[in-house]
Design a protein around this motif. Structure first.
Motif, short mmCIF file in Angstrom:
data_model
loop_
_atom_site.label_atom_id
_atom_site.label_comp_id
_atom_site.label_asym_id
_atom_site.label_seq_id
_atom_site.Cartn_x
_atom_site.Cartn_y
_atom_site.Cartn_z
N ILE A 13 0.88 -1.31 -0.04
CA ILE A 13 0.10 -0.08 -0.04
C ILE A 13 1.03 1.15 0.10
N ILE A 14 1.83 1.23 0.89
CA ILE A 14 2.86 2.57 0.91
C ILE A 14 3.43 2.64 -0.34
N ARG A 15 3.82 1.37 -1.14
CA ARG A 15 4.64 1.64 -2.36
C ARG A 15 3.73 2.26 -3.45
N ALA A 23 10.81 0.78 -2.72
CA ALA A 23 10.88 1.31 -1.59
C ALA A 23 11.06 0.11 -0.42
N GLU A 24 11.97 -0.29 0.18
CA GLU A 24 11.77 -1.37 1.14
C GLU A 24 11.01 -0.75 2.39
N ILE A 25 10.16 -1.57 2.80
CA ILE A 25 9.17 -0.96 3.81
C ILE A 25 9.33 -2.04 5.05
N ASP A 64 -0.01 9.98 15.93
CA ASP A 64 1.28 9.83 16.55
C ASP A 64 1.91 8.85 16.60
N LEU A 65 1.67 7.90 15.47
CA LEU A 65 2.49 6.67 15.10
C LEU A 65 3.78 7.13 14.56
N ALA A 66 4.99 6.38 15.24
CA ALA A 66 6.35 6.77 15.21
C ALA A 66 6.81 6.13 13.90
N ASP A 67 6.30 4.72 13.55
CA ASP A 67 6.85 4.26 12.28
C ASP A 67 5.72 3.17 11.82
N VAL A 68 6.14 2.37 10.67
CA VAL A 68 5.36 1.47 10.17
C VAL A 68 4.98 0.45 10.99
N GLY A 69 5.95 -0.06 12.22
CA GLY A 69 5.65 -1.02 13.00
C GLY A 69 4.38 -0.67 13.88
N GLU A 70 4.32 0.57 14.43
CA GLU A 70 3.22 1.15 15.25
C GLU A 70 1.89 0.98 14.23
#
Length: 82
Positions: A13-15, A23-25, A64-70
């Motif tokens: 979805i991000i790509r 992009a490496e996600i 407030d999400l800091a990164d894709v993991g969150e």
């Protein structure tokens, strides 16, 4: 669906959203790591994520999400709540 499945789908979805096919996600990816990911496109991404996964993400948490993991964790949490 596992968190790894969610991460793989979010990567796609991000790509697609940011037109960055190479992009490496990872869980550690942030908006600063992806060209074109700004506050406006963040909103578009979240709408795409909600549509893809069939969920409503809580507005008070998505900005407030800091990164894709969150984001992965939040999608998993919302899915688990049904």
């Amino acid at each position: 669906m596992t968190k790894d499945d969610i991460l793989a789908q979010l990567g796609d979805i991000i790509r697609e959203t940011f037109r960055q096919p190479a992009a490496e996600i990872t869980r550690e990816t942030t908006a600063l790591d992806v060209d074109g990911w700004d506050s406006l496109s963040h909103t578009m991404l979240l709408l795409d994520v909600e549509t893809h996964f069939g969920v409503r993400l809580p507005a008070e948490r998505v900005y407030d999400l800091a990164d894709v993991g969150e984001l992965v964790d939040l999608v998993a949490e919302v899915q688990a709540q049904g």
